[in-house]
Design a protein around this motif. Structure first.
Motif, PDB file in Angstrom:
ATOM      1  N   ASN A   1       0.619   6.696  -6.022  1.00 45.09           N
ATOM      2  CA  ASN A   1       0.537   7.748  -5.003  1.00 45.09           C
ATOM      3  C   ASN A   1      -0.047   7.188  -3.706  1.00 45.09           C
TER       4      ASN A   1
ATOM      5  N   ARG B   1      -1.337   8.197   0.095  1.00 46.61           N
ATOM      6  CA  ARG B   1      -1.794   9.361   0.852  1.00 46.61           C
ATOM      7  C   ARG B   1      -0.967   9.552   2.124  1.00 46.61           C
ATOM      8  N   PRO B   2      -0.716  10.813   2.517  1.00 45.42           N
ATOM      9  CA  PRO B   2       0.046  11.075   3.746  1.00 45.42           C
ATOM     10  C   PRO B   2      -0.585  10.454   4.983  1.00 45.42           C
ATOM     11  N   ASP B   3      -1.942  10.451   5.054  1.00 48.09           N
ATOM     12  CA  ASP B   3      -2.581   9.888   6.236  1.00 48.09           C
ATOM     13  C   ASP B   3      -2.391   8.376   6.321  1.00 48.09           C
TER      14      ASP B   3
ATOM     15  N   ASN C   1       5.195   9.138  -4.121  1.00 43.85           N
ATOM     16  CA  ASN C   1       4.782   8.488  -5.369  1.00 43.85           C
ATOM     17  C   ASN C   1       5.691   7.281  -5.582  1.00 43.85           C
TER      18      ASN C   1
ATOM     19  N   ARG D   1      -5.212  24.369  -4.262  1.00 39.39           N
ATOM     20  CA  ARG D   1      -4.796  23.046  -3.799  1.00 39.39           C
ATOM     21  C   ARG D   1      -3.282  23.078  -3.578  1.00 39.39           C
TER      22      ARG D   1
ATOM     23  N   ARG E   1       4.493  14.350  -0.231  1.00 37.47           N
ATOM     24  CA  ARG E   1       3.811  13.392  -1.097  1.00 37.47           C
ATOM     25  C   ARG E   1       4.764  12.239  -1.397  1.00 37.47           C
TER      26      ARG E   1
END
Length: 494
Positions: free
Chosen positions: A286, A288-290, A280, A478, A278
């Motif tokens: 934040n 996103r990884p994608d 931040n 999660r 992750r």
């Protein structure tokens, strides 16, 4: 006598240079050079009546020659192959327009006669053609032509000459209706173009840089026919912002690792987990990884990021908390870009050695993009890590590149079936047949099957009936930060 020969030779060369390069100069430059040339010719005539003027005549000729060189486009503003203005000159021109809030019409022009091969002959011919195209563009449009990259030009439409950019397009088409002569042979340049304005690309302070990067990174026919230029520039802008966030993340330790438990159907317990990265960022929040992973791979930062993730995971696995939760296998994502770097396996092994990690507890997850890399270095790194005791898994199987033959030719222990495969299977009978057949096929190859994206009991029942080994998804948990992951594992194991 020698001074006579030298001075008149220099004047003759300068005159020749002016004649053949006149299209490269502005009207002011041409007028200035002609005036200087006439002055020098006049001084040369006076030489007849004043022989002692040798030094003065030679000086004037040398000054004339120097003026030609100085007035020529300076090297830093000149494209090396075509000798017309380059992207640096374009950047300054755009900056000048922005100062007066101008919004000029522009044409993105591409030479579509790409070489069929990379042979020296084809490349050399293409370079000659580019040069001739640049000459013709400047003959028609003057100094408003900029070569951003080989075969890719931008024309700033002169509003004094054209009241409508469409008239400039007509002149462009007429200019290249005629053949181009290269080494006594005639060729036709296939020119394509599209219109845009400054407002289409001006979406940030670095809009020109983003625009030129878009031109360099994309095929010209796609830019002309398929892509919205403004959207592409915005994407490039966002990409740069994220790239900066990645750099800050590495320098300021803004990356963190979350862990998502994997349920072992055979053991009826949680015996593994996937480490998920992750980011931040203090400025962007934040990410996103994608969004940041592809950019990190493209820029090469993924190597440093990947090593940093493994170090964080190994540090956790060396802690007392990890021992308390019965030492589950931890899956760590490894980019094919990392494995394509020579000696990367040794660097990863050194990280594991630093924390005294049992290699069998590390499972390196490689996405299907791995199968695009047919590289000797990738195989060498893979073999070294396998020999050290690390296991590998195919991540997101069924989402892209991997075919069945990879499952029996490459030494993977786990096959992780992408969540979209099970999602589609729950909605489509044929997709369900494919899903169940895939699980059965992988099992017959003595590989362990992990099904991702399990979100409800119905999906769980279907997967359990297929004989899959592991289940991963929100139904159980999660991704959790380290402390909460330890608490979850203790509550569900001990």
């Amino acid at each position: 006598m020698l001074l006579y020969v030298v001075s008149f030779t220099v004047v003759a060369l300068a005159t020749f240079y002016l004649y053949f390069r006149k299209n490269r100069f502005s009207q002011f430059q041409n007028a200035s050079l002609v005036a200087i040339l006439l002055i020098c010719v006049s001084i040369s005539s006076i030489q007849i009546f004043n022989p002692r003027a040798d030094s003065f005549n030679l000086m004037c000729a040398m000054v004339l020659y120097a003026v030609y060189v100085v007035f020529e486009n300076p090297a830093q503003y000149t494209h090396h192959a075509t000798r017309c203005f380059n992207e640096r000159a374009f950047h300054e021109e755009m900056t000048a327009f922005s100062r007066v809030s101008a919004n000029p019409d522009m044409l993105l022009i591409g030479l579509n006669n790409r070489p069929e091969t990379n042979s020296a002959k084809d490349v050399f011919f293409y370079s000659l053609l580019m040069d001739e195209v640049a000459d013709r563009l400047e003959t028609v449009f003057g100094k408003n032509v900029f070569c951003i990259e080989s075969g890719k030009y931008v024309l700033i439409v002169d509003d004094k000459k054209y009241s409508d950019y469409k008239d400039a397009v007509k002149d462009l088409e007429e200019a290249f209706d005629k053949s181009i002569k290269i080494r006594n042979d005639k060729y036709y340049a296939e020119i394509i173009c599209r219109h845009f304005t400054m407002s289409d690309i001006r979406i940030s302070e670095d809009y020109v840089d983003h625009f030129t990067e878009v031109i360099r990174q994309n095929q010209m026919d796609h830019l002309i026919y398929n892509y919205d230029i403004g959207t592409k520039v915005m994407e490039q802008h966002n990409s740069r912002e994220i790239e900066d966030a990645i750099i800050r993340g590495v320098e300021d330790d803004n990356f963190s690792v979350f862990y998502q438990p994997l349920f072992d159907i055979n053991e009826n317990s949680f015996t593994a987990a996937e480490a998920l990265l992750r980011l931040n960022d203090p400025q962007m929040g934040n990410i996103r990884p994608d969004m940041f992973i592809p950019i990190a791979e493209k820029s090469g930062f993924i190597v440093r990021v990947g090593e940093m993730v493994l170090e964080k995971v190994c540090r956790f696995m060396n802690s007392h908390s990890y021992i308390r939760i019965k030492e589950p296998i931890i899956g760590v994502n490894v980019s094919p870009v990392q494995l394509s770097r020579k000696g990367e396996s040794e660097r990863l092994i050194n990280i594991m050695k630093k924390y005294s990690i049992d290699a069998s507890k590390i499972n390196m997850e490689i996405t299907e993009s791995f199968f695009e890399y047919e590289d000797k270095v990738v195989k060498e790194n893979n073999d070294v890590l396998l020999e050290y005791g690390v296991t590998f898994s195919v991540d997101d199987y069924g989402a892209g590149f991997a075919t069945v033959d990879y499952l029996y030719t490459l030494p993977f222990t786990f096959v992780k079936i992408d969540r979209m495969v099970i999602v589609q299977a729950m909605e489509n009978e044929n997709a369900m047949i494919v899903f169940k057949s895939t699980v059965d096929l992988v099992k017959k190859m003595n590989k362990l099957v992990v099904v991702e994206g399990i979100e409800n009991q119905e999906m769980l029942d279907v997967v359990a009936s297929t004989g899959a080994d592991y289940i991963q998804g929100y139904l159980y948990s999660r991704p959790l930060e380290e402390k909460k992951f330890v608490e979850f594992m203790i509550d569900n194991i001990i």
